[in-house]
Design an enzyme around this catalytic site. Structure first.
Site, PDB file in Angstrom:
ATOM      1  N   ASP A 119       0.848  -1.197   0.000  1.00  0.00           N
ATOM      2  CA  ASP A 119       0.000   0.000   0.000  1.00  0.00           C
ATOM      3  C   ASP A 119       0.885   1.249   0.000  1.00  0.00           C
ATOM      4  O   ASP A 119       1.891   1.330   0.721  1.00  0.00           O
ATOM      5  CB  ASP A 119      -0.928   0.006   1.219  1.00  0.00           C
ATOM      6  CG  ASP A 119      -2.076   0.981   1.050  1.00  0.00           C
ATOM      7  OD1 ASP A 119      -3.224   0.519   0.908  1.00  0.00           O
ATOM      8  OD2 ASP A 119      -1.826   2.211   1.051  1.00  0.00           O
ATOM      9  N   ILE A 120       0.509   2.229  -0.780  1.00  0.00           N
ATOM     10  CA  ILE A 120       1.305   3.444  -0.934  1.00  0.00           C
ATOM     11  C   ILE A 120       1.238   4.324   0.326  1.00  0.00           C
ATOM     12  O   ILE A 120       2.123   5.139   0.563  1.00  0.00           O
ATOM     13  CB  ILE A 120       0.844   4.217  -2.196  1.00  0.00           C
ATOM     14  CG1 ILE A 120       1.927   5.110  -2.738  1.00  0.00           C
ATOM     15  CG2 ILE A 120      -0.434   4.997  -1.937  1.00  0.00           C
ATOM     16  CD1 ILE A 120       1.629   5.677  -4.126  1.00  0.00           C
ATOM     17  N   ASN A 138     -12.770  -3.295   2.735  1.00  0.00           N
ATOM     18  CA  ASN A 138     -13.719  -2.179   2.719  1.00  0.00           C
ATOM     19  C   ASN A 138     -14.661  -2.396   1.547  1.00  0.00           C
ATOM     20  O   ASN A 138     -14.214  -2.497   0.405  1.00  0.00           O
ATOM     21  CB  ASN A 138     -12.985  -0.852   2.561  1.00  0.00           C
ATOM     22  CG  ASN A 138     -12.136  -0.507   3.772  1.00  0.00           C
ATOM     23  OD1 ASN A 138     -12.532  -0.774   4.911  1.00  0.00           O
ATOM     24  ND2 ASN A 138     -10.973   0.073   3.543  1.00  0.00           N
ATOM     25  N   GLY A 185     -15.754   3.238   3.286  1.00  0.00           N
ATOM     26  CA  GLY A 185     -14.666   4.083   2.806  1.00  0.00           C
ATOM     27  C   GLY A 185     -13.871   3.467   1.670  1.00  0.00           C
ATOM     28  O   GLY A 185     -12.717   3.839   1.444  1.00  0.00           O
ATOM     29  N   GLN A 186     -14.470   2.534   0.936  1.00  0.00           N
ATOM     30  CA  GLN A 186     -13.763   1.954  -0.215  1.00  0.00           C
ATOM     31  C   GLN A 186     -13.481   3.045  -1.232  1.00  0.00           C
ATOM     32  O   GLN A 186     -14.388   3.792  -1.618  1.00  0.00           O
ATOM     33  CB  GLN A 186     -14.600   0.844  -0.860  1.00  0.00           C
ATOM     34  CG  GLN A 186     -13.886   0.179  -2.039  1.00  0.00           C
ATOM     35  CD  GLN A 186     -14.713  -0.927  -2.695  1.00  0.00           C
ATOM     36  OE1 GLN A 186     -15.848  -1.198  -2.292  1.00  0.00           O
ATOM     37  NE2 GLN A 186     -14.157  -1.546  -3.714  1.00  0.00           N
ATOM     38  N   HIS A 225     -10.256  -5.910  -3.221  1.00  0.00           N
ATOM     39  CA  HIS A 225      -8.958  -6.105  -2.587  1.00  0.00           C
ATOM     40  C   HIS A 225      -9.142  -6.224  -1.087  1.00  0.00           C
ATOM     41  O   HIS A 225     -10.071  -5.653  -0.516  1.00  0.00           O
ATOM     42  CB  HIS A 225      -8.004  -4.935  -2.896  1.00  0.00           C
ATOM     43  CG  HIS A 225      -8.537  -3.600  -2.473  1.00  0.00           C
ATOM     44  ND1 HIS A 225      -9.501  -2.934  -3.211  1.00  0.00           N
ATOM     45  CD2 HIS A 225      -8.276  -2.812  -1.396  1.00  0.00           C
ATOM     46  CE1 HIS A 225      -9.795  -1.787  -2.605  1.00  0.00           C
ATOM     47  NE2 HIS A 225      -9.075  -1.688  -1.495  1.00  0.00           N
ATOM     48  N   HIS A 233      -7.012  -5.695   2.606  1.00  0.00           N
ATOM     49  CA  HIS A 233      -5.833  -5.102   3.243  1.00  0.00           C
ATOM     50  C   HIS A 233      -5.273  -6.119   4.230  1.00  0.00           C
ATOM     51  O   HIS A 233      -5.996  -6.575   5.120  1.00  0.00           O
ATOM     52  CB  HIS A 233      -6.217  -3.846   4.036  1.00  0.00           C
ATOM     53  CG  HIS A 233      -6.791  -2.745   3.208  1.00  0.00           C
ATOM     54  ND1 HIS A 233      -6.108  -1.563   2.969  1.00  0.00           N
ATOM     55  CD2 HIS A 233      -7.976  -2.631   2.563  1.00  0.00           C
ATOM     56  CE1 HIS A 233      -6.878  -0.764   2.219  1.00  0.00           C
ATOM     57  NE2 HIS A 233      -8.007  -1.385   1.962  1.00  0.00           N
TER      58      HIS A 233
HETATM   59  P1  AMP Z   1      -9.740   1.132  -0.068  1.00  0.00           P
HETATM   60  O1  AMP Z   1      -9.886   2.489   0.571  1.00  0.00           O
HETATM   61  O2  AMP Z   1     -10.145  -0.015   0.817  1.00  0.00           O
HETATM   62  O3  AMP Z   1     -10.411   1.102  -1.426  1.00  0.00           O
HETATM   63  O4  AMP Z   1      -8.195   0.924  -0.273  1.00  0.00           O
HETATM   64  C1  AMP Z   1      -7.482   1.505  -1.332  1.00  0.00           C
HETATM   65  C2  AMP Z   1      -6.035   1.525  -0.913  1.00  0.00           C
HETATM   66  O5  AMP Z   1      -5.257   1.730  -2.075  1.00  0.00           O
HETATM   67  C3  AMP Z   1      -5.664   2.649   0.072  1.00  0.00           C
HETATM   68  O6  AMP Z   1      -5.164   2.085   1.283  1.00  0.00           O
HETATM   69  C4  AMP Z   1      -4.591   3.437  -0.676  1.00  0.00           C
HETATM   70  O7  AMP Z   1      -3.556   3.892   0.163  1.00  0.00           O
HETATM   71  C5  AMP Z   1      -4.106   2.422  -1.695  1.00  0.00           C
HETATM   72  N1  AMP Z   1      -3.511   2.998  -2.893  1.00  0.00           N
HETATM   73  C6  AMP Z   1      -3.980   4.031  -3.637  1.00  0.00           C
HETATM   74  N2  AMP Z   1      -3.174   4.250  -4.697  1.00  0.00           N
HETATM   75  C7  AMP Z   1      -2.177   3.331  -4.623  1.00  0.00           C
HETATM   76  C8  AMP Z   1      -1.024   3.047  -5.410  1.00  0.00           C
HETATM   77  N3  AMP Z   1      -0.728   3.757  -6.518  1.00  0.00           N
HETATM   78  N4  AMP Z   1      -0.200   2.046  -5.021  1.00  0.00           N
HETATM   79  C9  AMP Z   1      -0.481   1.333  -3.920  1.00  0.00           C
HETATM   80  N5  AMP Z   1      -1.557   1.532  -3.127  1.00  0.00           N
HETATM   81  C10 AMP Z   1      -2.393   2.526  -3.467  1.00  0.00           C
END
Ligand code: AMP
Length: 115
Positions: A29-30, A83, A89-90, A96, A98
Site C-alpha cells: 500500500d502506498i 472495505n 470508505g472503499q 482487494h 488489506h
Molecule cells: P480502499 O480504501 O479499501 O479502497 O483501499 C485503497 C487503498 O489503495 C488505500 O489504502 C490506498 O492507500 C491504496 N492505494 C492508492 N493508490 C495506490 C497506489 N498507486 N499504489 C499502492 N496503493 C495505493
C-alpha cells in the site's frame, strides 16, 4: 477502462508487488497504516465484495493472505480487512483485501464511528 490496480499489475504505473499467483496479486500500500500493509487484489476486475460471484475469488484471497503472512514472517499475527462500499470508505473499485501486520495493532474500530 483498466482500474488503478490493474494498471499496477500490468506495469503501466509503478507498484511494489510482493506476491502473485494466477488469481491474485499483492501490492504494497502506498500509504501504509502499519509496518506491513499489503493489498491483495483479484486479477479479475470485480468492483467490490458485493459483486463477488458466489463461487468467486474469496478462497484465493484467503489462501494468498495465509501465504503472504508466512512469506513475510508475520508469526505473531496479522489482520485482513475488506472495505466494501461507501460506508466502509472503499476508494478503489476493484476487489482487494488489506493485510496489516508487523506490530501490535489497535483494537478493531478504535477509530470510532461517524454519526
Ligand atoms: P480502499 O480504501 O479499501 O479502497 O483501499 C485503497 C487503498 O489503495 C488505500 O489504502 C490506498 O492507500 C491504496 N492505494 C492508492 N493508490 C495506490 C497506489 N498507486 N499504489 C499502492 N496503493 C495505493
Amino acid at each position: 477502462m483498466a482500474t488503478l490496480f490493474t494498471k499496477i499489475i500490468n506495469g503501466e504505473i509503478p507498484g511494489e508487488i510482493v506476491y502473485q499467483n494466477e488469481h491474485v496479486v499483492a501490492i504494497k500500500d502506498i500509504q501504509p497504516m502499519a509496518p506491513v500493509h499489503v493489498l491483495i487484489v483479484t486479477r479479475a476486475e470485480i468492483p467490490g465484495l458485493s459483486e463477488l460471484p458466489d463461487a468467486g475469488d474469496h478462497t484465493h484471497i484467503l489462501n494468498a493472505a495465509k501465504k503472504i503472512g508466512e512469506q513475510l514472517g508475520l508469526t505473531s499475527g496479522y489482520r485482513l480487512v475488506i472495505n466494501n462500499g461507501v460506508d466502509a470508505g472503499q476508494t478503489v473499485p476493484h476487489l482487494h483485501a488489506h493485510l496489516l501486520g508487523g506490530a501490535k495493532l489497535g483494537g478493531f474500530g478504535e477509530e470510532g464511528v461517524e454519526h
